[in-house]
Enzyme design. Sequence first.
Site, PDB file in Angstrom:
ATOM      1  N   THR B  24       0.865  -1.103   0.045  1.00  0.00           N
ATOM      2  CA  THR B  24       0.047  -0.088  -0.029  1.00  0.00           C
ATOM      3  C   THR B  24       1.163   1.186   0.052  1.00  0.00           C
ATOM      4  O   THR B  24       1.774   1.286   0.437  1.00  0.00           O
ATOM      5  CB  THR B  24      -0.872   0.018   1.244  1.00  0.00           C
ATOM      6  OG1 THR B  24      -2.060   0.917   0.746  1.00  0.00           O
ATOM      7  CG2 THR B  24      -0.535   0.372   2.651  1.00  0.00           C
ATOM      8  N   CYS B  30      -3.951   7.716   7.667  1.00  0.00           N
ATOM      9  CA  CYS B  30      -4.493   6.264   7.537  1.00  0.00           C
ATOM     10  C   CYS B  30      -3.492   5.260   8.227  1.00  0.00           C
ATOM     11  O   CYS B  30      -2.157   5.717   8.371  1.00  0.00           O
ATOM     12  CB  CYS B  30      -4.624   5.884   6.015  1.00  0.00           C
ATOM     13  SG  CYS B  30      -5.866   7.000   5.098  1.00  0.00           S
ATOM     14  N   HIS B  47      -5.989  -0.852   4.231  1.00  0.00           N
ATOM     15  CA  HIS B  47      -5.526   0.421   4.549  1.00  0.00           C
ATOM     16  C   HIS B  47      -6.931   1.187   5.103  1.00  0.00           C
ATOM     17  O   HIS B  47      -7.736   1.552   4.305  1.00  0.00           O
ATOM     18  CB  HIS B  47      -5.206   0.841   2.954  1.00  0.00           C
ATOM     19  CG  HIS B  47      -4.687   2.232   2.817  1.00  0.00           C
ATOM     20  ND1 HIS B  47      -3.916   2.621   1.836  1.00  0.00           N
ATOM     21  CD2 HIS B  47      -5.049   3.434   3.321  1.00  0.00           C
ATOM     22  CE1 HIS B  47      -3.492   3.994   2.079  1.00  0.00           C
ATOM     23  NE2 HIS B  47      -4.498   4.468   3.113  1.00  0.00           N
TER      24      HIS B  47
END
Lengths: 279, 160
Positions: B24, B30, B47
Amino acid sequence: MIKMSDIIADIEFLPPFSKVAQKALEIIRQPDFTMKELSELIIYDPALTANILKVANSALYARTQVVSDLQTAISFLGAKEMSSIILLSAANKYFEQHLEGYEVYHGEIWEHSLSVAVNSQELKYLEPEIDDSTLFTAALLHDVGKLILSKYVLEKLDEINELIRTEGVNFITAERKIVGFSHTVVGAAVLKKWNFSKTICEVAKYYKNPERVNNPYVNIVAMADFVSIMIGKSSQKDGLAYSGCAPLFTRYKISSRQLDVIITRCADRTKELIENLNL
Amino acid sequence: MGKYVVVSISEMQLSDNRQDTIITYSLGSCIALVIYDPVKKQGGMIHLMLPDSSIEKDKSKIVPCKFVDTGVPLLFRTLFKMGSHRNNIVVKVAGGSSVMDSTKYFNIGERNYAAIRKMLWRNNIMISSEDVGGSKSRTVKLFLESGKVVISNSQEEYEI
C-alpha cells in the site's frame, strides 16, 4: 541559493496557459452565454474537445446513448461541469512530468491537485458567497509552483530534510531557507504570469499560511489541502511536513466528528474523480 | 508467478501465493494493519482511513475497509476462512502520521492507532511490531514468502 532571475527564466519557459480554456471560462462566467458560442470556441482545441466528449461518455454519467458532438455534450454537462472539465484538461499537461523534488511516484501532485479541487467543493458550504469556478481553479492550481521549484528542491532535498529534522521547521520554511524561495510564492508568480485573478494568485501564495490574509478562498483551499494530506493524497517528499491549520477548523466550528465525515466524503469523491476522469 | 497486489485506500487484499508482495502506498494519517500466517505463508493488509463507522449515516453505504471497527474483523475473518488459525497470526501496524504540530483534537492518525490497539486488545491479539506516528508518509510492503514487512518513504527503507 537560486536567484530570482533563474525563477523568472523558468516561468517564462513554461508553456502559456491555454488561451482557449481561459476564454471559455470567461464566457461561462457570463450569465447570458450560449452553448453555441462556447462550442464554437472550444472546437479550436482538439484535445479539449476530445476530453469533453470523453467525460460526457464516461461512467460518471451513465448515458444510454453515445454523445458524439460537442454542442450536445456541452448542453448535457452544463456550465459548472464544463468549467471544471476545461480547467482539468488545460492543467493536466503541466503535471505530465515527474516532479522528483516532491514526488516519489509520478502523478502524486496531479492526484493531490485533483483531490484538493474536489475537497474544496465539499467544503464550499462554509463560505456560500464564493464563486464555484474561481474556487475550483484556485484549488486545482494551488501547487503550480512545484513545477518550477521541483528541480531545485531535488538538488537540496537532503539539506531540506535535515533542517526539518533538526529545527522542526515546516517544509515551506525549509524551502525558503535552503533553496531561497517557497513553492507558494513561486506558484503565485506563475499564476500572475498566466493572468489569473488576484484571488487565485493569493490562494497559491497563502494556502499554507491562511492566517496571513483574510480571504475565504484561501481558507477553503487551506482546509481542502489539509484533508487531502490526511487521506494520503499528497506528494510524499514534503507530505506531512507542514503545520496543521487547526485554527480554521475551529473558526468554522467543525467538530472532530464532522471532520471525519468530511474526510470520508472527500476520499470517496476524489477516488471517483480519479477513476473516471483519467484525462 | 508472483505479483504486486496493491491495496488502495479503504480496501484490503489477501493472498496465499507466497511469491506475491502486498503493497500500500503513501499512508498519511491512515493506518495499515498487516496480518500474516507463517505456517501457511499467507496473509493480508488493510488500508484504514478512520476509526469509527458510526459517522456514516446511511449504513448501506458503509465501505467496511474504510473504518477500523468494521475493517479489522473482516480482515481477520477472511484469513480464518483461508484456513489460518488465530494463534499463528503475526500482527503488524504502520502509519497513523500527523501533520506537524496539529492539535490533538484533529489527530486522526493517533485516533486510528488507538482504535486498532483497543480492538486487538479486546480480542487478546498482540501487535508484534509497529511503526506509527510522526509526520512522515509510509509505503508498506508484505512479502508473503518471508512474512517480512518493509516500510519505505523517500528517505529510508526498513523492516519492522
